[in-house]
Design a protein around this motif. Structure first.
Motif, PDB file in Angstrom:
ATOM      1  N   LEU A   1      -8.161 -13.766 -21.246  1.00 45.88           N
ATOM      2  CA  LEU A   1      -8.852 -12.595 -21.858  1.00 45.88           C
ATOM      3  C   LEU A   1      -9.578 -11.611 -20.797  1.00 45.88           C
ATOM      4  O   LEU A   1      -9.510 -10.517 -20.427  1.00 45.88           O
ATOM      5  N   ARG A   2     -10.280 -12.574 -19.774  1.00 47.16           N
ATOM      6  CA  ARG A   2     -11.158 -12.029 -18.703  1.00 47.16           C
ATOM      7  C   ARG A   2      -9.886 -11.329 -17.588  1.00 47.16           C
ATOM      8  O   ARG A   2     -10.194 -10.262 -17.170  1.00 47.16           O
ATOM      9  N   THR A   3      -8.596 -11.762 -17.552  1.00 47.16           N
ATOM     10  CA  THR A   3      -7.620 -10.937 -16.782  1.00 47.16           C
ATOM     11  C   THR A   3      -7.245  -9.598 -17.488  1.00 47.16           C
ATOM     12  O   THR A   3      -7.327  -8.748 -16.631  1.00 47.16           O
ATOM     13  N   ALA A   4      -7.297  -9.618 -18.741  1.00 44.54           N
ATOM     14  CA  ALA A   4      -7.037  -8.201 -19.405  1.00 44.54           C
ATOM     15  C   ALA A   4      -8.069  -7.357 -19.519  1.00 44.54           C
ATOM     16  O   ALA A   4      -8.113  -6.107 -19.074  1.00 44.54           O
ATOM     17  N   LEU A   5      -9.423  -8.047 -19.481  1.00 38.32           N
ATOM     18  CA  LEU A   5     -10.524  -7.199 -19.346  1.00 38.32           C
ATOM     19  C   LEU A   5     -10.758  -6.528 -17.807  1.00 38.32           C
ATOM     20  O   LEU A   5     -10.967  -5.460 -17.532  1.00 38.32           O
ATOM     21  N   ALA A   6      -9.970  -7.435 -16.698  1.00 40.32           N
ATOM     22  CA  ALA A   6     -10.242  -6.986 -15.248  1.00 40.32           C
ATOM     23  C   ALA A   6      -9.221  -6.010 -15.157  1.00 40.32           C
ATOM     24  O   ALA A   6      -9.324  -5.144 -14.321  1.00 40.32           O
ATOM     25  N   MET A   7      -8.208  -5.888 -16.050  1.00 39.57           N
ATOM     26  CA  MET A   7      -7.258  -4.894 -15.669  1.00 39.57           C
ATOM     27  C   MET A   7      -7.648  -3.545 -16.210  1.00 39.57           C
ATOM     28  O   MET A   7      -7.111  -2.377 -15.754  1.00 39.57           O
ATOM     29  N   GLY A   8      -8.548  -3.463 -17.430  1.00 42.28           N
ATOM     30  CA  GLY A   8      -9.014  -2.252 -17.910  1.00 42.28           C
ATOM     31  C   GLY A   8      -9.478  -2.395 -19.405  1.00 42.28           C
ATOM     32  O   GLY A   8      -9.827  -1.288 -19.951  1.00 42.28           O
ATOM     33  N   ALA A   9      -9.140  -3.795 -19.994  1.00 44.24           N
ATOM     34  CA  ALA A   9      -9.286  -3.597 -21.567  1.00 44.24           C
ATOM     35  C   ALA A   9     -11.031  -3.595 -21.468  1.00 44.24           C
ATOM     36  O   ALA A   9     -11.716  -4.000 -20.687  1.00 44.24           O
ATOM     37  N   ASP A  10     -11.460  -3.075 -22.942  1.00 45.58           N
ATOM     38  CA  ASP A  10     -12.737  -3.107 -23.124  1.00 45.58           C
ATOM     39  C   ASP A  10     -13.758  -4.100 -23.435  1.00 45.58           C
ATOM     40  O   ASP A  10     -14.865  -4.439 -23.267  1.00 45.58           O
TER      41      ASP A  10
ATOM     42  N   PRO B   1     -13.161  -6.157  -7.283  1.00 43.99           N
ATOM     43  CA  PRO B   1     -14.399  -5.470  -8.018  1.00 43.99           C
ATOM     44  C   PRO B   1     -14.281  -5.493  -9.335  1.00 43.99           C
ATOM     45  O   PRO B   1     -15.138  -5.723 -10.458  1.00 43.99           O
ATOM     46  N   ASN B   2     -13.108  -5.119 -10.061  1.00 39.97           N
ATOM     47  CA  ASN B   2     -12.611  -5.362 -11.508  1.00 39.97           C
ATOM     48  C   ASN B   2     -12.677  -6.690 -12.071  1.00 39.97           C
ATOM     49  O   ASN B   2     -13.256  -6.703 -13.192  1.00 39.97           O
ATOM     50  N   ILE B   3     -12.420  -7.553 -11.348  1.00 42.67           N
ATOM     51  CA  ILE B   3     -12.527  -8.963 -11.847  1.00 42.67           C
ATOM     52  C   ILE B   3     -14.014  -9.164 -12.026  1.00 42.67           C
ATOM     53  O   ILE B   3     -14.501  -9.748 -12.990  1.00 42.67           O
ATOM     54  N   MET B   4     -14.919  -9.007 -10.965  1.00 47.10           N
ATOM     55  CA  MET B   4     -16.266  -8.884 -11.006  1.00 47.10           C
ATOM     56  C   MET B   4     -16.856  -8.444 -12.149  1.00 47.10           C
ATOM     57  O   MET B   4     -17.547  -8.939 -13.135  1.00 47.10           O
ATOM     58  N   LYS B   5     -16.582  -7.199 -12.477  1.00 43.46           N
ATOM     59  CA  LYS B   5     -17.052  -6.322 -13.734  1.00 43.46           C
ATOM     60  C   LYS B   5     -16.698  -6.972 -15.131  1.00 43.46           C
ATOM     61  O   LYS B   5     -17.341  -6.869 -15.961  1.00 43.46           O
ATOM     62  N   ALA B   6     -15.401  -7.365 -14.966  1.00 48.57           N
ATOM     63  CA  ALA B   6     -14.963  -8.118 -16.286  1.00 48.57           C
ATOM     64  C   ALA B   6     -15.764  -9.150 -16.901  1.00 48.57           C
ATOM     65  O   ALA B   6     -15.838  -9.533 -17.956  1.00 48.57           O
ATOM     66  N   LYS B   7     -16.647  -9.846 -15.697  1.00 51.06           N
ATOM     67  CA  LYS B   7     -17.136 -10.933 -16.157  1.00 51.06           C
ATOM     68  C   LYS B   7     -18.392 -10.430 -17.206  1.00 51.06           C
ATOM     69  O   LYS B   7     -18.972 -11.246 -17.749  1.00 51.06           O
ATOM     70  N   LYS B   8     -18.842  -9.403 -17.010  1.00 45.21           N
ATOM     71  CA  LYS B   8     -19.791  -8.781 -17.775  1.00 45.21           C
ATOM     72  C   LYS B   8     -19.485  -8.160 -19.073  1.00 45.21           C
ATOM     73  O   LYS B   8     -20.153  -7.660 -19.958  1.00 45.21           O
ATOM     74  N   LYS B   9     -18.114  -8.016 -19.291  1.00 50.50           N
ATOM     75  CA  LYS B   9     -17.601  -7.427 -20.357  1.00 50.50           C
ATOM     76  C   LYS B   9     -17.722  -8.319 -21.657  1.00 50.50           C
ATOM     77  O   LYS B   9     -17.802  -9.347 -21.500  1.00 50.50           O
ATOM     78  N   PRO B  10     -18.171  -7.810 -22.748  1.00 51.30           N
ATOM     79  CA  PRO B  10     -18.330  -8.651 -24.130  1.00 51.30           C
ATOM     80  C   PRO B  10     -17.082  -9.438 -24.477  1.00 51.30           C
ATOM     81  O   PRO B  10     -15.760  -9.135 -24.532  1.00 51.30           O
ATOM     82  N   LEU B  11     -17.188 -10.771 -24.688  1.00 50.50           N
ATOM     83  CA  LEU B  11     -16.125 -11.540 -25.249  1.00 50.50           C
ATOM     84  C   LEU B  11     -16.701 -12.271 -26.436  1.00 50.50           C
ATOM     85  O   LEU B  11     -17.639 -13.063 -26.488  1.00 50.50           O
ATOM     86  N   ASP B  12     -16.306 -12.344 -27.463  1.00 53.01           N
ATOM     87  CA  ASP B  12     -16.656 -12.777 -28.763  1.00 53.01           C
ATOM     88  C   ASP B  12     -16.035 -14.171 -28.911  1.00 53.01           C
ATOM     89  O   ASP B  12     -14.616 -14.085 -29.111  1.00 53.01           O
ATOM     90  N   GLU B  13     -16.636 -15.161 -29.281  1.00 51.29           N
ATOM     91  CA  GLU B  13     -15.814 -16.265 -29.646  1.00 51.29           C
ATOM     92  C   GLU B  13     -15.806 -16.593 -31.094  1.00 51.29           C
ATOM     93  O   GLU B  13     -16.799 -16.595 -31.666  1.00 51.29           O
ATOM     94  N   LYS B  14     -14.844 -16.869 -31.822  1.00 47.59           N
ATOM     95  CA  LYS B  14     -14.457 -17.208 -33.136  1.00 47.59           C
ATOM     96  C   LYS B  14     -13.720 -18.378 -33.329  1.00 47.59           C
ATOM     97  O   LYS B  14     -13.123 -18.805 -32.271  1.00 47.59           O
TER      98      LYS B  14
END
Lengths: 252, 309
Positions: A72-81, A193-206
């Motif tokens: 998921l972090r990889t997808a966030l680093a590519m550009g997912a929100d 830089p996007n990989i670093m930014k992706a660490k701060k994007k929201p990730l909900d765990e269910k």
């Protein structure tokens, strides 16, 4: 429009898999894992839709073990929100079946209300090629599988599909499920830089239980074996020798 | 025990080879009823009735079934599902599109690309690009299955099954067909050809792919390609052999300028005889080749074309 993209953590496509000696499965301990290649294409397509102003939010979702959050972090680093992780397995060897995945995704869709779901055409581990179609069935939505071109205009998606005899273009009503084929696009690499930014994007765990979905397999794996090995071949020295061998074998 | 088999119908014509191979696999499960569905399907139904082992044919003709749109076709199959324990089809792109949808509507798992039938609920299928074979036992009341046709022999002709015309198709209105871009070819169809000649990245250009085609034509063979050749534009994508393209198992497979990546081998390693022509003697393709020739394909392939036949 919100776009939902399911992504799967699978064995890296370059790894030569080894079947466990006891026949219980494929050895996934200490093996390199990556995002399923078709899912990278799906994520890329969603990002391109956002860049064209046709999507405003991209939510990625993965179902499986906790480590799927790397995917998921990889997808966030590519550009997912934003990302949703649905933990449904304790052990990497437990592959949740497409039917259960589709049921969980259907609940996620109900909650998130995306206008479009883009999935990969198949996962390179179970080679099922079923989840997108199953999700579409459960939602009563239209489906456009094996997409090599997607053109969204208003509430219609015009999709070119890779079929056996060539290409077929269909128009599907939105909301729809699209599954990505290899030639849909060339996925981008995530920059540092996007990989670093992706660490701060929201990730909900269910968990699967949060969605009330039973992930018990319908197909019990009785055994897993190596395919039959081919007999060793020979290297011939010339075209003449090759022709002679083929005639001898009755192949031509 | 009854089996409903979705026939492969393209533009009103039965794809006999794929359907007859699926009949062979389905016969082991029970009485086979073939469903021929399409905007025009009567002729396909008549052709299916002649396949040995078919006990009944259902013909569903409706504009809503044209081009086998998944939504309408799946709804039709589900409406017929009562009384069948197995709902099966050859693993073509048409079936891969519609069968998982059918399965989910019946709350069953689909069993994709089955290569062997052990019994009515136990099946073998390849996973991990064919690098492992899994035996699975289904606990579903109805089993929805696609058969990998390359592992089954085609059932012969000689049947005389009754043909029944049925209605019941509805248009869900979810999707519509726009256009087809069909690759025209006089060559045998790739998945049913006895011989396949394939080219890879080593061929170098679309122009040079003609030497692959010349060899294929000399042998009456179908032409295949690796992903690299397709991505580079040397060959159309429907020629692609591999995990994500077509799976073939001809009598003879000749791989020219193909290194032999896992994903390519997944589509051809069950061929009876594999020949590899590659200038790199370390290429993984030589590990599965029965006859390997380490040579420049630009010399070896024309020479082979000249000396064969």
């Amino acid at each position: 429009m919100k776009v939902l993209v399911p992504v799967k953590r699978v064995i890296d496509y370059n790894v030569k898999v080894r079947v466990k000696a006891d026949g219980t499965g494929v050895d996934l301990a200490n093996v390199k894992m990556s995002m399923n290649p078709f899912d990278e294409i799906a994520v890329e397509e969603a990002i391109r839709l956002k860049e064209k102003g046709k999507a405003d939010e991209i939510v990625v979702v993965s179902i499986g073990v906790k480590q799927a959050q790397e995917t998921l972090r990889t997808a966030l680093a590519m550009g997912a929100d934003r990302a949703i992780l649905v933990v449904a397995a304790d052990d990497v060897h437990q592959d949740i079946e497409p039917l259960a995945v589709a049921k969980i995704l259907a609940k996620v869709v109900e909650e998130e209300q995306p206008g479009l779901v883009i999935a990969g055409k198949q996962a390179i581990d179970n080679d099922m090629n079923a989840t997108g179609q199953m999700l579409s069935a459960l939602l009563g939505w239209s489906q456009a599988t094996f997409a090599s071109e997607v053109d969204i205009e208003g509430d219609t998606a015009k999709v070119t599909r890779e079929v056996d005899g060539g290409l077929q273009t269909i128009a599907v009503k939105m909301p729809a499920i699209i599954t990505a084929d290899l030639r849909l696009n060339e996925p981008r690499y995530a920059s540092l830089p996007n990989i670093m930014k992706a660490k701060k994007k929201p990730l909900d765990e269910k968990t699967a239980a949060d969605y009330g979905v039973d992930v018990t397999p319908r197909l019990t794996v009785v055994s897993t074996k190596e395919p039959e090995a081919r007999a060793a071949g020979i290297i011939v020295g010339s075209v003449d020798e090759l022709v002679a061998k083929l005639k001898e074998a009755g192949a031509v | 025990m009854a089996v409903l088999l979705l026939a492969e119908v393209n533009n009103g014509e039965l794809a006999l080879d794929a359907t007859a191979k699926a009949v062979t696999a389905a016969k082991a499960l029970g009485d086979v009823t073939v469903l021929a569905a399409g905007a025009s399907a009567a002729a396909a139904g008549e052709a299916a009735a002649k396949i040995d082992g078919v006990s009944k044919v259902l013909v569903a003709e409706d504009p809503a079934l044209g081009h086998r749109l998944a939504e309408n076709t799946a709804a039709l199959i589900v409406s017929l599902a009562d009384g069948y324990e197995h709902i099966v089809a050859p693993a073509t792109t048409d079936a891969k599109n519609v069968m998982p949808r059918v399965a989910a509507l019946l709350d069953a798992m689909v069993i994709s690309d089955v290569t062997a039938v052990v019994d009515g609920e136990t099946f073998e299928r390849p996973i991990y690009a064919g690098n492992a074979i899994q035996t699975v036992k289904s606990s579903d009341a109805k089993k929805v299955i696609t058969f990998r046709t390359s592992t089954f022999d085609a059932a012969g002709e000689g049947g005389a099954a009754p043909v029944e015309t049925i209605g019941g198709a509805t248009d869900t209105g979810l999707a519509s067909w726009v256009e087809d871009k069909v690759a025209e070819s006089d060559r045998p169809e790739l998945t049913s050809a006895g011989i396949v000649v394939s080219g890879g990245r080593g061929v170098g250009s679309e122009e040079d792919f003609k030497i692959i085609e010349a060899l294929a034509d000399k042998l009456g063979a179908a032409v295949g390609a690796s992903r690299a050749a397709v991505d580079s534009g040397y060959a159309p994508n429907d020629w692609q052999v591999g995990q994500t393209g077509k799976v073939v198992a001809p009598e003879l497979y000749i791989a020219c300028g193909i290194s032999g990546a896992i994903q390519h081998l997944a589509g051809m390693k069950d061929s009876k005889i594999i020949v590899a022509i590659n200038k790199d003697e370390e290429a993984p393709i030589f590990q599965v080749a029965d006859f390997g020739l380490v040579a420049d394909l630009f010399q070896a392939v024309p020479e082979l074309t000249e000396k064969l036949g």
